[in-house]
Design a protein around this motif. Sequence first.
Motif, mmCIF file in Angstrom:
data_model
loop_
_atom_site.group_PDB
_atom_site.id
_atom_site.type_symbol
_atom_site.label_atom_id
_atom_site.label_comp_id
_atom_site.label_asym_id
_atom_site.label_seq_id
_atom_site.Cartn_x
_atom_site.Cartn_y
_atom_site.Cartn_z
ATOM 1 N N ARG A 67 34.853 33.450 37.597
ATOM 2 C CA ARG A 67 34.886 32.540 36.450
ATOM 3 C C ARG A 67 34.084 31.274 36.703
ATOM 4 N NH1 ARG A 67 40.696 30.508 34.116
ATOM 5 N NH2 ARG A 67 39.981 28.924 32.659
ATOM 6 N N ASP A 68 33.127 31.020 35.830
ATOM 7 C CA ASP A 68 32.412 29.749 35.765
ATOM 8 C C ASP A 68 31.798 29.386 37.118
ATOM 9 O OD1 ASP A 68 33.600 30.077 33.292
ATOM 10 O OD2 ASP A 68 34.932 28.359 33.456
ATOM 11 N N ASN B 191 32.635 33.869 26.596
ATOM 12 C CA ASN B 191 32.617 32.630 25.817
ATOM 13 C C ASN B 191 31.510 31.733 26.350
ATOM 14 O OD1 ASN B 191 33.769 30.798 27.946
ATOM 15 N ND2 ASN B 191 35.557 32.146 27.694
ATOM 16 N N GLU B 192 31.388 30.552 25.757
ATOM 17 C CA GLU B 192 30.254 29.682 26.067
ATOM 18 C C GLU B 192 30.281 29.089 27.465
ATOM 19 O OE1 GLU B 192 30.300 26.376 23.412
ATOM 20 O OE2 GLU B 192 32.042 25.423 24.357
ATOM 21 N N ARG B 193 31.379 29.261 28.204
ATOM 22 C CA ARG B 193 31.495 28.687 29.549
ATOM 23 C C ARG B 193 31.170 29.683 30.652
ATOM 24 N NH1 ARG B 193 37.498 26.095 28.257
ATOM 25 N NH2 ARG B 193 36.803 24.743 26.563
ATOM 26 N N ARG B 194 31.024 30.956 30.326
ATOM 27 C CA ARG B 194 31.006 31.981 31.363
ATOM 28 C C ARG B 194 29.636 32.218 31.984
ATOM 29 N NH1 ARG B 194 35.641 31.007 31.394
ATOM 30 N NH2 ARG B 194 37.351 32.392 30.816
ATOM 31 N N GLY B 195 28.569 32.228 31.177
ATOM 32 C CA GLY B 195 27.284 32.636 31.730
ATOM 33 C C GLY B 195 27.359 34.085 32.162
ATOM 34 N N GLY B 196 26.796 34.378 33.342
ATOM 35 C CA GLY B 196 26.785 35.745 33.827
ATOM 36 C C GLY B 196 25.956 36.641 32.934
ATOM 37 N N TYR B 197 26.265 37.929 32.937
ATOM 38 C CA TYR B 197 25.578 38.886 32.072
ATOM 39 C C TYR B 197 26.394 40.169 32.018
ATOM 40 C CZ TYR B 197 24.090 40.915 36.546
ATOM 41 O OH TYR B 197 24.085 41.470 37.794
ATOM 42 N N VAL B 198 26.130 40.978 31.009
ATOM 43 C CA VAL B 198 26.699 42.327 30.893
ATOM 44 C C VAL B 198 25.561 43.261 30.543
ATOM 45 C CG1 VAL B 198 28.276 43.832 29.619
ATOM 46 C CG2 VAL B 198 28.950 41.470 30.119
ATOM 47 N N ARG B 199 25.405 44.349 31.302
ATOM 48 C CA ARG B 199 24.347 45.298 30.965
ATOM 49 C C ARG B 199 24.659 46.696 31.495
ATOM 50 N NH1 ARG B 199 20.759 41.588 34.344
ATOM 51 N NH2 ARG B 199 20.808 42.384 36.480
ATOM 52 N N ASN B 200 24.183 47.652 30.733
ATOM 53 C CA ASN B 200 24.248 49.063 31.122
ATOM 54 C C ASN B 200 25.692 49.551 31.243
ATOM 55 O OD1 ASN B 200 22.827 51.416 31.546
ATOM 56 N ND2 ASN B 200 22.783 51.174 33.768
ATOM 57 N N SER C 86 37.192 38.453 30.420
ATOM 58 C CA SER C 86 36.153 37.481 30.123
ATOM 59 C C SER C 86 35.608 36.775 31.362
ATOM 60 C CB SER C 86 36.695 36.426 29.153
ATOM 61 O OG SER C 86 37.632 35.567 29.784
ATOM 62 N N GLU C 87 36.297 36.983 32.503
ATOM 63 C CA GLU C 87 35.797 36.396 33.751
ATOM 64 C C GLU C 87 34.649 37.263 34.259
ATOM 65 O OE1 GLU C 87 40.305 35.833 33.494
ATOM 66 O OE2 GLU C 87 38.888 37.475 33.258
ATOM 67 N N LEU C 88 33.412 36.921 33.841
ATOM 68 C CA LEU C 88 32.249 37.756 34.173
ATOM 69 C C LEU C 88 31.046 36.917 34.591
ATOM 70 C CD1 LEU C 88 30.656 37.108 31.363
ATOM 71 C CD2 LEU C 88 31.771 39.170 30.541
ATOM 72 N N SER C 89 31.322 35.760 35.177
ATOM 73 C CA SER C 89 30.269 34.766 35.373
ATOM 74 C C SER C 89 29.250 35.135 36.442
ATOM 75 C CB SER C 89 30.898 33.400 35.700
ATOM 76 O OG SER C 89 31.735 32.979 34.645
#
Length: 467
Positions: free
Chosen positions: A293-294, A361-370, A325-328
Motif C-alpha cells: 500500500r502506497d 484509488n487515487e493513492r495507490r499507483g502501481g499497475y494491473v496488467r495481464n 486495492s493494496e496494489l501499489s
Amino acid sequence: MIHPMSRRTVLFAGFAVPLLTACAGLPVSAAHRQRQVRVSAPFDMPTISIPDFSAGPRFPITDFGADPADQRKTSVAIAAAIGAANAAGSGIVVIPPGVWPTAKIHLKSNVNLHLEPGATLLFSENPADYLPAVPSSWEGLECYNYSPLVYALECDNVAITGQGKLKAKLDVWRVWYQRPKPHMDALVALYHLAAKDAPVGERQMTAGAANLRPQFIQFNRCRHVLVEDVSIEDSPFWVLHPLLCRDVVIRRVKIKAHGHNNDGVDPEMTQNVLIEDCVFDQGDDAISVKSGRDRDAWRLGVPSKNIVMRNCRIKNGHQLIAIGSELSAGIENVLVDNCHFDAADSATPSTINNLLYVKTNERRGGYVRNIHMSNVSATKVAGGVLCVETDVLYQWKNLVPTYERRLTPIQGLHVSNITVGEAKFVCRITAEREMPVRDVSLGRIKVQKVLDAPVLTENVVNFINES
C-alpha cells in the motif's frame, strides 16, 4: 530484534539473496530435496520449486512433552520439535490425532508441520500469547504487530501438510472484529507513519486498544512454501498470507472462516504461486491478490506476479478473486481457471458479489496488467462477472488525506467461457478520464438472468465484447 528495513531484508524482498537470518541454524552444507511444479498459463509461468519432505525424519510432538490438557506444555513441545527438525537439516514435525491447544507457532527452514488425520491444533484466543510483536503488515502497511498464529520469517523450504485441522478460538478476536474508535485511531496513526516514511521499527501496533488482529498463517519473505491438504477454520484476520515470498503452492486446502476480513488467500508482493483444488467458504474474498500500500510498496518495489488459481470451489465469499486495492507495487500475470462459485451448501447466507473485481484509488499507483479468467461458473452473484472500480476508498476517504496522488494504469483484462445463472450485470468498469482502462476482452459469457444493464463502461480504450 530483526528490523525489516535493514539492507539484508530489502535485498531479500527483491529476491536478490537467500539470507535466512530469522531461520538460521542450518549448516551451510545442508541440502534439501525439492520438487518442481510446472504450470500452464497464457503468460511465461516459471517452474515452481517446493520442498519434498518424503524422506525426512519425523519428530512427533509427544516425544517433546506435548500434553492435550496443557497449552503451555504443548506450545513448548511444538517449538522444541521444530528446533530439532531444523537442527537435523530437515524434518517433519508430527501433530498426532487429538485436540492440541497451543499459542503461536514459529516455523523454521526445512521444517514440515504435519497434522495427521484427526489432529487439531487449537490456537489460543489470548492476544498475550502472540507477543512479543513481530515484523508483519496490516492491510499493506508494514509494522510490528501480534505474531500471526503460524508464522515464518525469512525461511527456506517450509510446509504445512496433512489431513488435520488448524482452528482459531475466536472469543477475543470476535470482539475485535467490531473495529471501535481506538482501533481506527491506531490505523490512522499507522497510515501517517507510513506516509512519512517512519522507520518500520517505530510502528509498534500492540499497545493499548489498537487491536490489529493477526493473520492466521503468514509466510513473510520466504521461499519454497507448500500448504497441502489441511483444513483451516476461523481466523482473526486474513487466513493465508504469503508476503514477499517466492515459489508458493497451496493445494487441496479447505478454508472456512466467516469473520471480518477473513479472506482465504492473500498473496502480497509474492511471485510464482499456484493455488489449486481448494475449497473456500469465506467471510470476505476467496482470493485477494495484493502488492502493498502506497509509499511502503513504492519503497519495496516488489510486484505480485505469476499467480495461477485453478480447479477451486468457492462456497461463499465477497469475490472469487479481487485485485487490490493494496496494489501499489503492481500486479501482473494472474490466471483463474476452472473454478466454481456456489453458496448452495454454505452454512451462511450468500455474500457472493463479483467473479473478478479490480479495485484501486487515487493513492495507490502501481499497475494491473495481464489478468485472465476462464472456464468459471457461478449460480447467483449480487454483482457481475467483471467489475473494475478506480475510486474505492471506503472509510479512508474522510479519515485520512491523500499525501500523494498516483493513479493506477490497468491494462489487459481477459475474461472468457463464463456461465452464470443470475447477476446484476455482466461487466461494469468505471475508470478515470485521465487514466483509462485499456484492452479488455469478453468472450463466450453467458448470464441467464441479468437484472440491470449488462455492460457499462466509462473511460475504457479497446473494449472487445464477443459474448
